[in-house]
Enzyme design. Sequence first.
Site, PDB file in Angstrom:
ATOM      1  N   THR A 137      -1.975  -1.534   0.406  1.00 31.60           N
ATOM      2  CA  THR A 137      -1.392  -3.009  -0.646  1.00 31.60           C
ATOM      3  C   THR A 137      -0.415  -2.994  -1.083  1.00 31.60           C
ATOM      4  OG1 THR A 137      -1.687  -4.782  -1.967  1.00 31.60           O
ATOM      5  CG2 THR A 137      -3.530  -2.858  -2.071  1.00 31.60           C
ATOM      6  N   ASP A 138       0.812  -3.804  -1.585  1.00 31.51           N
ATOM      7  CA  ASP A 138       1.746  -3.381  -2.107  1.00 31.51           C
ATOM      8  C   ASP A 138       1.130  -3.394  -4.182  1.00 31.51           C
ATOM      9  OD1 ASP A 138       1.369  -6.992  -2.804  1.00 31.51           O
ATOM     10  OD2 ASP A 138       3.371  -6.923  -2.945  1.00 31.51           O
ATOM     11  N   GLU A 139      -0.250  -3.841  -4.032  1.00 30.61           N
ATOM     12  CA  GLU A 139      -0.902  -3.859  -4.840  1.00 30.61           C
ATOM     13  C   GLU A 139      -1.221  -2.905  -6.340  1.00 30.61           C
ATOM     14  OE1 GLU A 139      -3.589  -6.652  -7.167  1.00 30.61           O
ATOM     15  OE2 GLU A 139      -3.464  -8.083  -4.563  1.00 30.61           O
ATOM     16  N   TYR A 165     -10.084  -3.020  -8.208  1.00 26.66           N
ATOM     17  CA  TYR A 165      -9.359  -2.727  -6.841  1.00 26.66           C
ATOM     18  C   TYR A 165      -7.433  -2.335  -6.073  1.00 26.66           C
ATOM     19  CZ  TYR A 165      -6.634  -4.720  -2.956  1.00 26.66           C
ATOM     20  OH  TYR A 165      -5.891  -5.083  -1.220  1.00 26.66           O
ATOM     21  N   LYS A 169      -6.802   1.381  -4.175  1.00 25.96           N
ATOM     22  CA  LYS A 169      -6.438   1.537  -2.541  1.00 25.96           C
ATOM     23  C   LYS A 169      -5.427   2.810  -3.079  1.00 25.96           C
ATOM     24  CE  LYS A 169      -6.235  -0.913   0.434  1.00 25.96           C
ATOM     25  NZ  LYS A 169      -6.955  -0.672   1.552  1.00 25.96           N
TER      26      LYS A 169
END
Length: 267
Positions: A137-139, A165, A169
């Site tokens: 994810t880009d998060e 979260y 990741k």
Amino acid sequence: MKFSRNIMITGGAGFIGSHVVRLFVNKYPSYRIINLDKLTYAGNLANLKDIEDKPNYVFVKADICDFEKMIELFSEYKIDGVIHLAAESHVDRSINDPFTFARTNVMGTLSLLQAAKLTWESLSEGYEGKRFYHISTDEVYGDLPLDRPDLFFTETTPLHTSSPYSASKASADLLVQAYYRTYKLPVTISRCSNNYGPYHFPEKLIPLMIANALNDKKLPVYGKGENVRDWLYVEDHCSAIDLIIRKGKIGEVYNIGGHNERTNLEV
């Protein structure tokens, strides 16, 4: 029936995963697609009702953290490709329950990596023709300044997580890269922006707003609604996944975005 490839898609009953499974089952009838899902609250086999009887589709209910089961599945189905989507993915849930996110996203990914390594290195052909593709994810990059709309994340942007979260990741990403550098496992990573589309889980922003509007409920806005997200249509994401697993360079990270930035208020 003999299949030309055996690809295991983890989290295949979830939102993005079900779209990936459907694409691969329909587009590649010579591939056997093994849909591995634990069927937590986010997994729903009704998402795949239209392809459940296809001869090249198999569903297996299992937990990616069950290492012995992963070893068994790699051997039983002669897995030569993994598209790893299974993950806990809700930021607010991660704040309230970080242990579940660490277990699934970190230890689950490690379980799959080790199962792939041990199985594939024992084969006469070794890693040839194999691929472990991790969907991230880009998060993991954190946030961009609101006053700099000209800035974008790139594949070389440093990791700067802001929730359990995103931290889980990013940890999974680093494990995948470590298996490439240490063991030469053939891996690829992609990091996508926020997906939207059919079968989106109802607690997510867009389906939540639609459901509340249809039921004359208030539309919740977090903070001032100024946070900006890039929105990517889920089937466009699936097309990118299909391209990357076939033509992506081993060891590379690919960002997948929609160039469709909107504030929460605009959404």
